[in-house]
Design a protein around this motif. Structure first.
Motif, PDB file in Angstrom:
ATOM      1  N   ARG A 185       0.840  -1.198   0.000  1.00  0.00           N
ATOM      2  CA  ARG A 185       0.000   0.000   0.000  1.00  0.00           C
ATOM      3  C   ARG A 185       0.868   1.238   0.000  1.00  0.00           C
ATOM      4  NH1 ARG A 185      -4.760   0.694   4.294  1.00  0.00           N
ATOM      5  NH2 ARG A 185      -5.272  -1.251   3.267  1.00  0.00           N
ATOM      6  N   ARG A 236       0.089   5.393   0.324  1.00  0.00           N
ATOM      7  CA  ARG A 236      -1.022   6.301   0.594  1.00  0.00           C
ATOM      8  C   ARG A 236      -1.075   7.467  -0.382  1.00  0.00           C
ATOM      9  NH1 ARG A 236      -4.851   4.018   2.444  1.00  0.00           N
ATOM     10  NH2 ARG A 236      -5.717   6.074   2.896  1.00  0.00           N
ATOM     11  N   GLY A 286      -3.210   6.003  -2.930  1.00  0.00           N
ATOM     12  CA  GLY A 286      -4.382   5.372  -2.376  1.00  0.00           C
ATOM     13  C   GLY A 286      -4.647   4.010  -2.921  1.00  0.00           C
ATOM     14  N   LYS A 289      -2.658   0.222  -4.689  1.00  0.00           N
ATOM     15  CA  LYS A 289      -1.678  -0.811  -4.384  1.00  0.00           C
ATOM     16  C   LYS A 289      -0.673  -0.886  -5.513  1.00  0.00           C
ATOM     17  CE  LYS A 289      -4.958  -4.134  -6.211  1.00  0.00           C
ATOM     18  NZ  LYS A 289      -5.755  -5.319  -5.960  1.00  0.00           N
ATOM     19  N   GLN A 305     -11.130   7.751  -2.558  1.00  0.00           N
ATOM     20  CA  GLN A 305     -10.272   7.040  -1.622  1.00  0.00           C
ATOM     21  C   GLN A 305     -10.962   5.817  -1.053  1.00  0.00           C
ATOM     22  OE1 GLN A 305      -6.895   7.724  -0.776  1.00  0.00           O
ATOM     23  NE2 GLN A 305      -7.260   5.641  -0.069  1.00  0.00           N
ATOM     24  N   ASP A 306     -12.247   5.952  -0.743  1.00  0.00           N
ATOM     25  CA  ASP A 306     -12.990   4.802  -0.218  1.00  0.00           C
ATOM     26  C   ASP A 306     -13.018   3.667  -1.231  1.00  0.00           C
ATOM     27  OD1 ASP A 306     -13.438   6.144   2.110  1.00  0.00           O
ATOM     28  OD2 ASP A 306     -15.458   6.829   1.575  1.00  0.00           O
ATOM     29  N   ASP A 362      -9.657   2.128  -1.328  1.00  0.00           N
ATOM     30  CA  ASP A 362      -9.461   1.316  -0.130  1.00  0.00           C
ATOM     31  C   ASP A 362     -10.165  -0.020  -0.263  1.00  0.00           C
ATOM     32  OD1 ASP A 362      -7.911   3.229   1.032  1.00  0.00           O
ATOM     33  OD2 ASP A 362      -9.525   4.130   2.197  1.00  0.00           O
ATOM     34  N   LEU A 419      -8.020  -2.428  -2.029  1.00  0.00           N
ATOM     35  CA  LEU A 419      -6.924  -3.035  -1.280  1.00  0.00           C
ATOM     36  C   LEU A 419      -7.263  -4.442  -0.826  1.00  0.00           C
ATOM     37  CD1 LEU A 419      -5.793   0.009   0.912  1.00  0.00           C
ATOM     38  CD2 LEU A 419      -4.746  -0.863  -1.157  1.00  0.00           C
ATOM     39  N   ARG A 445      -6.843   6.140  -9.746  1.00  0.00           N
ATOM     40  CA  ARG A 445      -5.694   6.786  -9.109  1.00  0.00           C
ATOM     41  C   ARG A 445      -5.422   8.153  -9.733  1.00  0.00           C
ATOM     42  NH1 ARG A 445      -3.141   1.472  -9.779  1.00  0.00           N
ATOM     43  NH2 ARG A 445      -3.408   0.275  -7.837  1.00  0.00           N
TER      44      ARG A 445
END
Length: 1426
Positions: free
Chosen positions: A774, A776, A779, A781, A842-843, A846, A849, A862
């Motif tokens: 990850r 950040r 956001g 991978k 972002q959610d 996430d 991920l 992204r």
């Protein structure tokens, strides 16, 4: 007819050769088990160790001495030996007939009589062959070419040589047989095998339990039915001519007796004793026959030995003696044997030994063993015990010293001393050391020395290592062909097996490999070179020979796959009545007792063997019980020697049970041969047993439990593979815990478990999302090459069912696929939005991920997230202008350049670029304003500041401009308010303001004025310092001008523990004005001059108190009544001695050598110590201008306040002096002195045994009142030179310590005066007179300073009282000087009064050069007004 040509030897195919790696070579039995499926098909194999595996040769060659076996090559081969035995029988037959056998030649070759006899017998016999005319057929079978009438020659030779022997064998009466030989016939020399076979090899191993392979069970020694005579006449025994050799210890009987015995010989055919010259005496039985009575009759007496028909049948019918090797007549060392062997080979082949090809040696060997014409004899050092002379491999505690780099050979599994007792070898469970099986044997060979066809004892494995020397050629047959090989050899040489059923166990017979191969036996060969191993497998027949001189070592070992062979071998030995080397049942029971620790595969094999063993034992015991054997006894067979527990019949070693009888206690039979023990009824027999059946079953059960654990595991694994079980990990762990053997099933299980684990781990990673890294900033991978696509995930989920196990993550993976589909739908929705929310992006990322799947929407998400975050960062930075610096704008612009194109990004970039350009321009402009020289005015900077305040950014230069403007305004305000209201600025504030102005890059108008003030103050301070300070003075200007505040501390340091009388003084030093720093701080903090004067007054008060106390203390310690303790004075803090100086201020005394004094100190001049003489003490008229100039500067500083206080203090002191004069204080001193006695303070003194004296007179303290003392002390403390100070001191000194008269009365000088030190002024005190001569100077000018010298002559009697009054000094403390001339000085002030120079402390020179102003005229106006 001739012998057919022998076919040329054809080498058999090569056996497998293996070259293990170091990893494979590490475990011998594991590697042997690995190659066993290949190698056991050929019976033998060769192993080449890794090249670096070279063990040192450790045999003790100096002690090794052995006796080899003699080998005649043509006696080794089975068929050749049969021929030789047959020829020996024929030769013996004809020898007994008095003829010598000569073998005829046919076609220039020796006729093979054995083959001829065999073929004739096969064709029905001599008569049948003659009758049916088959001699030509026989000649063809013997290899002769047809058409040459060879058959007739064969018939003639058969009829002449073989037919009489065959008739004799049938028992028929022999015809008249005469053996006529051709001159070309070759005389046959019998090999006499029975005579040489009686020699047996030595037992070289004392601990051997090995079967005596060279010994025939039926015995080697030839036995004869009658006593063997020492000599047997080789000629015929004729009646009356034979003389018997006398026996030892006996005398020959007379001839009479012999003739009497001859009379008793009668012909056994006719019964007559006539015709004695025709009477033959048998050399075997001494029976007599007439030559004409024999059938057929003999014409002449035969030559040599003669046997009668009865003895001939008996001699030729003896059974054949077992064949064996005879021992050599000499012993060899390795050196001597090697020399012999090399010499033999080089002579035989007529070339160096190393140049003889192995193929040539091999062909020559098989040619030699197959011929009867050439007898080649060699010697072989075989079966040499390694325990006696040392193994070729290094062993622990051996004589051979092993180097550190070779120590690993001590424990190597390939060391033949270790291999039989490794854990994987079942021989480990045999307690005894078996020479040759558990203990290696050594073999020293030479060219053609051979080892015959044999299998190892108990059909075990064998391993042979050739340490060094020439190669060893091996031949081997696989174990499955063992019976076939035995059958072929029995078929081809049945005569040998009739006399020796276990012939192949005796290692004395070989057979040509080509012959065996022609009969269907698979044979393989190899050449074993130095450093190579040869392994033979169970029941694999092998033989071979040595190519030359070499040294080999061999031993046996048994693995678990050998167990069935071992039990079958025991049964085979029982049939052959052959010894066992060890008890197989004993070994099995020993292993069963350790069932918990043995290998599981071995346990399985052991269980199968135990089932057979116990079943056989049960049946045998039930059988003998049915026969009536009722008695039984438990016996510990281990304690019995092998000979005591061998079956009397089959020689098997008994262990589980045996049968004995009281009639023959030294005999025992196994349960198979109960009937062979004795003829006693079964009830008399006793069963000796080791275990009961009830004890054997638990042993077998423990083995079965160990074996079944593996079987259960195998079944479980098979269920896992076939039925999709779920306990794969448990099965793998169980295999590792219980040390289950490596197998294909275990490998398959591990493969399945590995694949399942991989799938499970992959599935779990997909579920946990742990396969990515990850970051950040994006956001998302990281890109992974191992990520699955969505389609691959779908396929992966579908393929889970194909695995032979259940994966618990399968439902979760299906759920993962569902979440992936939902992610794709949400992604499409967000990407279609023009302004997606950063939080939503972002959610969604996430969520990705947790999806370890390659998602094509992730790059776009992204990008949009990076754009949204950048725009959000720009908006946040713009909302906080105070933090939006140029670097931030540049960084945001750089980040925006790297973003994917978007309209919102481009608009934000344009705004940022515009702001950056404006900001950079103003930064440069402001920087130029701040760096401009000369400085810009405050108005210009304020105008620029107003313009940049509207730029929404953090501009460091603009902020600096703002700060500069603020500081400049503040400075100007402080400068304006500094002198408002007539206040006098303080120097510290003024200096601080000027210092601050240096850091403000603005043109400040008041700065120059302030700098001028500071410069004036500095100049004033320099002038004041030049005025007051001494050269190289340690004191500062403030320290000189202020009252002394360090009196207590200074004298405390220089005179420690002296002032014990004034503790109150020390306490006063602990106030807030204890040091100069405190005083300076107090003056700086004072608001005005009045408060500063108050502070200095406090310091002055403290100064006076401390100094007066110090004077009293210093004076008291010089009194004679002082205690006798050590006294420390002076700056050196040593005891007083010799010439001393006393300070008028502190009253301490100093060594003349420690302080600087005036060369000639006049009387009336006060001396001050270095601590009290602090300044130049300028005149007051020089000090007053300093104060006036400081008042003109109008700046307050501590030195100015101190100077003002000094002047005021001086004026006040002058007033006090005048007041003292007016009050008559000085006159009181004068009166007191006139009334009281004269005191001298410079007389020598004795103090603690140290004599000292003062060089200078001082005013004694006991003659002064406190008021006068304080007045004098303060006058000395003033740092200004005043005439009043010197006048007051001179007056007091004169009054208290008057000057001695210049002409003292004669004889009035005291003894003490005569002892005055050198250099001290000698004053003579005379009485004062009233006669004064005055010389008055009437005129004085301003330009020239005049001093009058009114001369008063004491001889002038004309002066009246009025004149005397006129001549009085105006000084209130006039000393009334006397003398011829008295110097006067007039005040240059307002009073114009006259003063004695001595009374005001002036010298003539000083009065001449300087103006003098009396104390009254020096008072300020305001003081006068007061």
């Amino acid at each position: 007819m001739t012998q057919p040509q022998v076919n040329e030897f054809i080498p058999p195919p090569e056996c497998p050769v293996f070259e293990p790696s170091w990893e494979e070579f590490a475990d011998p039995f594991a590697y042997i088990n690995k190659i066993r499926p290949i190698a056991e098909k050929t019976g033998i194999c060769k192993i080449r160790p890794p090249p670096d595996w070279q063990p040192p040769f450790a045999c003790d060659v100096d002690r090794l001495k052995f006796t080899p076996r003699i080998q005649r090559l043509n006696e080794l081969e089975a068929q050749t030996r049969v021929k030789l035995n047959f020829l020996d029988q024929i030769a013996k037959f004809w020898e007994l007939q008095g003829c010598k056998l000569k073998i005829p030649q046919v076609e220039r070759k020796i006729l093979d009589l054995y083959q001829l006899n065999k073929l004739v017998n096969e064709e029905g016999g001599f008569d049948a062959v003659c009758r049916e005319r088959r001699w030509t057929k026989i000649s063809v079978k013997m290899g002769f070419a047809p058409g040459k009438a060879i058959g007739s020659h064969l018939r003639a030779h058969y009829e002449r040589i073989l037919y009489p022997y065959n008739l004799f064998q049938t028992g028929a009466n022999l015809p008249a047989a005469t053996l006529t030989n051709d001159t070309k016939d070759k005389e046959y020399t019998p090999h006499d095998l029975p005579q040489r076979q009686s020699v047996q090899p030595q037992e070289t191993c004392s601990i051997a339990r090995r079967a005596k392979r060279m010994r025939s069970e039926r015995g080697y020694v030839k036995s004869e039915p009658r006593e063997v005579r020492e000599t047997r006449p080789n000629l015929r025994r004729r009646m009356g001519t034979f003389v018997a050799k006398p026996e030892p210890g006996k005398k020959n009987k007379p001839d009479l007796v012999l003739s009497h015995q001859v009379d008793h010989y009668m012909c056994l055919v006719c019964g007559s004793g006539s015709a004695e010259d025709r009477l033959l005496l048998c050399d075997g039985c001494d029976d007599s026959y007439h030559i004409f009575c024999l059938i057929p009759p003999l014409h002449d007496v035969p030559r040599g030995d003669w046997r009668c028909p009865r003895c001939l049948v008996e001699e030729c019918g003896k059974p054949a003696v077992a064949f064996g090797f005879e021992q050599a007549s000499r012993s060899y060392t390795l050196q001597t044997f090697g020399d012999m062997a090399d010499s033999f080979k080089s002579d035989y082949f007529n070339m160096p030994v190393h140049m003889v090809p192995t193929e040539l040696v091999e062909k020559e060997f098989w040619r030699l063993v197959s011929t009867i014409e050439e007898d080649v004899t060699v010697e072989y050092g075989a079966d040499i015990a390694s325990k006696e002379f040392g193994s070729g491999f290094p062993v622990r505690n051996g004589h051979f010293e092993v180097s550190p780099e070779d120590e690993h050979y001590l424990t190597s599994g390939w060391n033949l001393n270790n291999m039989p007792v490794l854990d994987a070898s079942v021989l480990t469970h045999i307690t005894a050391d078996i020479c040759g099986m558990k203990v290696p044997w050594l073999y020293v060979g030479m060219c053609f020395s051979s080892f015959c066809w044999h299998i190892e004892d108990h059909w075990s494995y064998s391993i042979n290592y050739l340490h060094w020397g020439e190669p060893k050629t091996w031949y081997g047959a696989p174990g499955y062909a063992a019976e076939h090989l035995e059958a072929v050899m029995k078929k081809l040489a049945p005569e040998l097996f009739e006399s020796q059923p276990d012939l192949l166990h005796q290692l004395v017979t070989i057979m040509n490999p080509n012959t065996l191969m022609n009969n269907g036996v698979p044979i393989y060969r190899t050449n074993q070179c130095a450093g190579e191993f040869v392994i033979t497998f169970p029941r694999a027949y092998h033989s071979g020979f040595n190519q030359g001189f070499n040294f080999a070592e061999a031993v046996n070992f048994c693995t678990m796959d050998w167990m069935p062979f071992g039990r079958g071998c025991v049964a085979h030995y029982r049939q052959l009545n052959r010894y066992c080397v060890f008890s197989h049942d004993e070994m099995v029971c020993n292993m069963a007792i350790k069932a918990d620790t043995i290998d599981v595969n071995l346990a399985a094999t052991l269980h199968e063997d135990m089932v057979i063993m116990i079943q056989q034992e049960k049946e045998l015991r039930e059988k003998i019980t049915k026969k009536g054997v009722m008695q039984s006894r438990q016996v510990d067979y281990e304690v019995l020697p092998d000979e005591a527990r061998q079956c009397f019949k089959c020689l098997t070693t008994c262990y589980l049970s045996g049968i004995t009888c009281a009639c023959s206690p030294d005999k025992m039979v196994c349960l198979y041969h109960t009937q062979n023990l004795c003829s006693c009824p079964p009830i008399n027999l006793t069963l000796h047993y080791k275990f009961t059946l009830d004890e054997l079953y638990p042993l077998m059960a423990s083995v079965k439990l160990r074996a079944n654990s593996y079987k259960d595991w195998v079944s479980n694994v098979q269920d896992i593979v076939e039925n999709k079980g779920t306990k794969k990990k448990g099965a793998t762990t169980q295999a590792e815990t219980k040390a289950f053997p490596q197998s294909s099933l275990l490998d398959q299980l591990r493969t399945i478990a590995s694949e399942a684990d991989k799938v499970s781990v992959t599935a779990q990673q997909l579920l946990n999302g742990k396969r990515q890294t990850r970051y950040r900033s994006g956001g998302g991978k990281s890109q992974s090459q191992n990520e699955l696509t969505v389609e691959e995930l779908r396929s992966f989920v579908k393929q889970l069912d194909s695995l032979p196990c259940n994966i618990r993550q399968a439902p979760l993976l299906k759920d993962l696929l569902t979440r992936v589909d939902d992610f794709q739908q949400r992604s499409e929705c967000l990407l279609s939005d023009e302004s997606p929310s950063t939080l939503e992006l972002q959610d969604l990322l996430d969520v990705s991920l947790g999806l370890d799947v390659e998602l094509p929407q992730l790059p776009l998400l992204r990008e949009r997230l990076e754009q949204a975050r950048w725009l959000e960062t720009v908006q946040q930075a713009s909302s906080r202008p105070d933090s939006l610096c140029l670097d931030t704008m540049r960084r945001l612009i750089d980040q925006g350049v790297g973003l994917a194109p978007h309209s919102s990004v481009e608009r934000a970039m344009a705004r940022l670029q515009e702001l950056l350009t404006v900001s950079e321009q103003w930064e440069e402009r402001v920087l130029s304003l701040l760096e401009a020289r000369p400085y810009q005015g405050i108005e210009t900077l304020v105008a620029a500041l107003q313009e940049v305040e509207n730029i929404p950014a953090y501009l460091p230069n603009c902020l600096q401009l703002k700060d500069v403007v603020t500081k400049a305004k503040k400075w100007l305000h402080e400068a304006e308010t500094l002198q408002l209201g007539g206040r006098i600025p303080v120097l510290d504030i003024l200096s601080e303001l000027v210092l601050r102005a240096e850091g403000i890059p603005v043109k400040l108008d008041p700065l120059s004025r302030l700098e001028a003030l500071v410069s004036d103050v500095k100049s004033w301070k320099e002038t004041a310092a030049k005025t007051f300070l001494l050269k190289n003075s340690p004191f500062s200007l403030l320290e000189v001008l202020c009252p002394r505040c360090d009196i207590g501390s200074a004298h405390q340091k220089s005179k420690s523990k002296k002032v014990k009388e004034a503790p109150q003084i020390i306490k006063k030093t602990l106030t807030k004005l204890d040091s100069l720093c405190d005083v300076e701080r107090a003056l700086s903090e004072s608001k005005d001059s009045a408060s500063a004067m108050t502070t200095l007054a406090e310091v002055r008060q403290r100064e006076m108190e401390i100094l007066l106390s110090l004077r009293s203390s210093n004076e008291s310690k010089l009194l004679p009544a002082e205690s006798c303790c050590a006294l420390s004075v002076c700056v050196c803090q040593k005891a007083p001695s010799g010439a001393m100086m006393q300070c008028e201020l502190c009253r301490d005394i100093f060594h003349c050598g420690c302080v600087t004094t005036t060369a000639e100190l006049e009387y009336g001049q006060a001396w001050l110590c270095p601590l009290c003489q602090r300044s130049r003490k300028p005149p007051l008229d020089k000090v007053l201008p300093l104060l006036a100039s400081l008042q003109r500067i109008r700046v307050r500083l501590p030195e100015g306040d101190a100077l003002r206080f000094l002047i005021e203090r001086t004026v006040r002191w002058q007033h006090r002096v005048q007041q003292a004069c007016a009050d008559g204080v000085l006159e009181n001193v004068s009166k007191m002195v006139r009334v009281g006695p004269r005191v001298s303070s410079h007389l020598p003194q004795e103090k603690n045994g140290s004599a000292f004296y003062t060089e200078h007179k001082s005013v004694p303290l006991h003659g002064l009142s406190p008021e006068l003392e304080e007045l004098m002390v303060e006058g000395f403390l003033l740092q200004v030179t005043l005439p009043e100070t010197e006048q007051l001191y001179r007056y007091l000194l004169y009054k208290l310590v008057p000057l001695p008269s210049q002409s003292p009365p004669c004889g009035n000088s005291t003894e003490q005066d005569q002892k005055s030190p050198k250099g001290s002024p000698q004053h003579k005190v005379t009485a004062p007179t009233k006669c004064h001569t005055k010389c008055i100077i009437k005129e004085r000018t301003e330009e020239s300073k005049r001093s009058g010298s009114p001369t008063h002559t004491s001889s002038d009697p004309a002066l009246s009282d009025s004149e005397e009054d006129y001549s009085l000094c105006a000084a209130p403390w006039c000393r009334e000087p006397e003398g011829d001339e008295v110097n006067w000085v007039q005040c240059d002030g307002n009073c114009n009064q006259w003063f004695h120079q001595i009374c005001v402390g002036l010298s003539a020179e000083r009065a001449e050069k300087e103006d003098y102003v009396c104390i009254s005229c020096t008072q300020p106006e305001y003081s006068r007004a007061e």
